[in-house]
Design an enzyme around this catalytic site. Sequence first.
Site, short mmCIF file in Angstrom:
data_model
loop_
_atom_site.label_atom_id
_atom_site.label_comp_id
_atom_site.label_asym_id
_atom_site.label_seq_id
_atom_site.Cartn_x
_atom_site.Cartn_y
_atom_site.Cartn_z
N LEU A 121 0.82 -1.21 0.00
CA LEU A 121 0.00 0.00 0.00
C LEU A 121 0.86 1.26 0.00
CD1 LEU A 121 -2.42 -1.30 2.77
CD2 LEU A 121 -2.72 -1.48 0.29
N PHE A 170 8.96 -2.00 -5.31
CA PHE A 170 8.50 -0.61 -5.40
C PHE A 170 8.16 -0.07 -4.02
CE2 PHE A 170 5.17 2.54 -5.52
CZ PHE A 170 5.72 3.50 -6.35
N LYS A 171 7.43 -0.85 -3.24
CA LYS A 171 7.02 -0.40 -1.91
C LYS A 171 8.24 -0.14 -1.02
CE LYS A 171 4.61 0.24 1.87
NZ LYS A 171 3.80 1.43 2.12
N LEU A 172 9.19 -1.05 -1.02
CA LEU A 172 10.37 -0.87 -0.18
C LEU A 172 11.18 0.34 -0.63
CD1 LEU A 172 11.65 -4.50 0.50
CD2 LEU A 172 10.45 -2.97 2.06
N ASN A 175 9.49 3.48 0.52
CA ASN A 175 9.69 3.74 1.93
C ASN A 175 11.13 4.11 2.25
OD1 ASN A 175 7.02 3.28 2.38
ND2 ASN A 175 7.28 1.54 3.74
#
Length: 285
Positions: A121, A170-172, A175
């Site tokens: 997310l 992509f999420k990592l 972040n």
Amino acid sequence: MKIGYIGLGLMGGPLARNLIRDGKNVLVYDLSNDAIQQTLAVGTTGSAAASVEDMVDCDVVFTSLPLPSHIKDVMMSENGLLTIMKKGSVYIDVSTIDPSTAEEIEDFARVRGIGFIGCPLGKGPAQAEKAEQPIFAGGDKATFDKVLSVLNIVGAPVHYLGGVKQAYAFKLISNMIGMTNLTVLSEGLRLGERAGIEAKQFQELLVETGANSFQLQVRGPWILNNDFANRFGVSLALKDVRLGCKMADGWGYDARFTKQAKKFYEQAEQSGMGKEDCNAVYKVL
């Protein structure tokens, strides 16, 4: 369609509530009874599971759990849910985990005839509660198309990135950038204080420059008001940054700036701020 939802925390709870608000038949499970009751209170189509095994007949199962190890314990252990779910069902994870674990889960599910879609997310609990949570999906395209209508209920917009590797990477990376930016912002705010610039004006003027960022606009005012209430905690931020650095190392890339930022989140956690919002990194800078 019968949907199972495991993990009703700050992110999972809102997504499960969106499904119930939409009238879906949702079976929920969490270790916290308060979280269960808060989720069931939004509608009449939800019910509580006594254990995750109760979800064996669900067509779709979601997980929103803190660590990769928690997901593997719940889904892939000897009696894990993926070992007993029916063929043709779909498992959707919205946690933040590393790409290698995601690919391991995908292979484990595929052998058992179960589809797996990774859906990390993009924003926080407030957006999740309003079904305005960006979703970055990866996995088999046919499986993604099969559950797209469900994903459109829990969040928006829904982006398809290709494989689970791409979705979780992509999420990592996102972040890593965000949390490193937050440490740089905190450092800048401290320097503004040293310069004697009024703090509110300092932030307002930064917005007009190349220093503008999501963290400045969202977490800057929280810092200004000494608001460190947990939206995305230090410990979770540190977990994601660690996973990101490990991912980068595995690909032969030295994420030097992120590793430097990681030290400050480690210091914040060691100072007892693990359950405060990640903007608490400002305190240790």
